[in-house]
Design a protein around this motif. Structure first.
Motif, short mmCIF file in Angstrom:
data_model
loop_
_atom_site.label_atom_id
_atom_site.label_comp_id
_atom_site.label_asym_id
_atom_site.label_seq_id
_atom_site.Cartn_x
_atom_site.Cartn_y
_atom_site.Cartn_z
N ASN A 149 0.83 -1.22 0.00
CA ASN A 149 0.00 0.00 0.00
C ASN A 149 0.86 1.26 0.00
O ASN A 149 0.52 2.27 0.64
N GLN A 150 1.96 1.21 -0.74
CA GLN A 150 2.93 2.31 -0.72
C GLN A 150 2.34 3.63 -1.21
O GLN A 150 2.57 4.69 -0.62
N VAL A 151 1.58 3.58 -2.31
CA VAL A 151 1.09 4.82 -2.91
C VAL A 151 0.19 5.57 -1.94
O VAL A 151 0.36 6.78 -1.70
N ASN A 152 -0.79 4.88 -1.36
CA ASN A 152 -1.69 5.55 -0.41
C ASN A 152 -0.92 6.11 0.78
O ASN A 152 -1.20 7.23 1.25
N TRP A 153 0.06 5.35 1.27
CA TRP A 153 0.81 5.81 2.43
C TRP A 153 1.64 7.05 2.09
O TRP A 153 1.66 8.03 2.84
N ILE A 154 2.34 7.02 0.96
CA ILE A 154 3.19 8.16 0.59
C ILE A 154 2.35 9.39 0.31
O ILE A 154 2.67 10.50 0.75
N VAL A 155 1.23 9.23 -0.41
CA VAL A 155 0.36 10.37 -0.70
C VAL A 155 -0.17 10.97 0.60
O VAL A 155 -0.20 12.20 0.77
N GLY A 156 -0.59 10.12 1.54
CA GLY A 156 -1.05 10.63 2.82
C GLY A 156 0.05 11.33 3.60
O GLY A 156 -0.19 12.37 4.23
N THR A 157 1.26 10.80 3.55
CA THR A 157 2.39 11.43 4.24
C THR A 157 2.74 12.77 3.60
O THR A 157 3.08 13.73 4.29
N LEU A 158 2.63 12.85 2.29
CA LEU A 158 2.89 14.12 1.60
C LEU A 158 1.85 15.17 1.98
O LEU A 158 2.16 16.36 2.05
#
Length: 283
Positions: free
Chosen positions: A91-100
C-alpha cells in the motif's frame, strides 16, 4: 565516506532503532540527530546534521511508527524543510500520498525530500523486472502528488534515460531504484551532482546529491516560461501528454474545478522547469 565527501545532511532509513535502544550517534562530524523509532526493530528513520552546519531547527515532526522525520528550520537565512521517509512494503502509494499531505501542512519554502519509497516511479527505467508491481494509474497518482509539491527527482533530471539501481532483491533476482532524493524545482540550477553508489554492506546503495546552498538561495524570483521549449515538437508533445494525464487523473467530483486548475499550473510549471534544466545541462 562521510568525511571524504563532506556530507552535510544524512538521511537514514530502516535504521532498526527501537524506542528504548537508540545508539549514541553523536560524533565529531554529526552532533545533531533526529530519530523516528518503533517498538519493533523493523523500521526507523533518522536525519543527521553535520557539526558546524548553520541549520537552526525551529520545529520537527516525528512519526511514532518509525516511518518519517520532518525538520523545519533556517539555513543561510532561508526556511528549509527536510523530510526523510521509509514507506511500507505494501500500500505504498496511499501511504506516501497521505504522508505528503501531512508534509504539506508542515513545510516551509525550500524542501529536500528523500527516502526509501519501496516502489519504482518509472518501471522501464527503474527496474529489471519484466512485470510492474504497481499499476500505471497508481504511479501517476504518486507522481502527480510529488509534482504538486513542486519537487524533482534530482538523479532522474540529470539522467533522463539512464538506468541505475539502489536495491537488489536476492529473492527475486532483480534490481530496482527505490531510493530517491527530491529538491524544490527552483533549486535544480544549484545542483552540482547526483550519484548512486555501490551495493556493498547493505542491499541498498547510498544515493547522494550535491547542492550549493550558500547565502541568499532565495532572492526575489518569478518563474517565466521558456517559450523555446514549446518550439520543439518532442518537448511540446511531452508537455501535452503530461497535461492530459494530469486532468484524466484528477477528473473526479472530490476536487473542485478552481483547485484542479490551480494545481495543474503548479504541476506543469514544475515539469517545464525540470525540462528546461535538463535541456540547459545537455547543451
Amino acid at each position: 565516506m562521510l568525511r571524504t565527501e563532506r556530507v552535510d545532511l544524512l538521511f537514514l532509513q530502516e535504521s532498526h532503532f527501537r524506542h528504548t535502544r537508540v545508539p549514541a550517534l553523536f560524533t565529531k562530524n554529526f552532533s545533531t540527530w533526529v530519530h523516528s523509532t518503533h517498538l519493533l526493530a523493523s523500521r526507523g528513520v533518522s536525519i543527521g546534521i553535520r557539526s558546524g552546519l548553520p541549520l537552526q531547527i525551529h520545529s520537527q515532526s516525528v512519526d511514532p511508527s518509525g516511518r518519517f522525520v520532518f525538520i523545519k528550520g533556517s539555513l543561510y537565512g532561508n526556511w528549509v524543510t527536510l523530510a526523510n521517509i521509509y514507506a511500507p512494503n505494501h500500500n505504498q502509494v496511499n501511504w506516501i500520498v497521505g504522508t505528503l499531505q501531512n508534509l504539506h501542512s508542515f513545510r516551509e519554502r525550500i524542501l529536500i525530500l528523500g527516502g526509501d519509497f519501496n516502489l519504482v516511479l518509472d518501471h522501464p527505467l527503474d527496474s529489471t523486472s519484466t512485470l510492474p508491481r504497481h499499476s500505471a494509474p497508481q504511479v501517476r497518482r504518486l507522481r502527480s502528488a510529488l509534482a504538486a509539491h513542486q519537487v524533482s527527482d534530482v538523479w532522474r533530471v540529470l539522467n533522463p534515460k539512464g538506468k541505475d539501481y539502489t536495491f537488489y532483491s536476492a529473492f527475486h533476482g532483480i534490481y530496482q531504484r527505490l531510493d530517491y532524493l527530491f529538491v524544490s524545482n527552483h533549486l535544480l540550477e544549484r545542483v552540482k551532482s547526483a550519484s548512486i553508489g555501490l551495493i556493498t554492506v547493505s542491499d541498498h546503495a547510498p544515493t547522494s546529491v550535491g547542492l550549493h546552498l550558500q547565502e541568499t538561495i532565495l532572492r526575489s524570483w518569478t518563474w517565466r516560461l521558456n517559450e523555446t521549449l514549446l518550439e520543439n515538437d518532442l518537448h511540446r508533445s511531452q508537455i501535452e501528454n503530461k497535461l492530459t494525464m494530469f486532468f484524466e487523473l484528477n477528473n473526479n467530483s472530490q476536487i473542485s474545478t478552481p483547485i484542479r486548475w490551480e494545481a495543474h499550473k503548479a504541476y506543469i510549471r514544475g515539469e517545464l522547469f525540470a525540462l528546461g534544466t535538463w535541456v540547459r545541462r545537455r547543451r
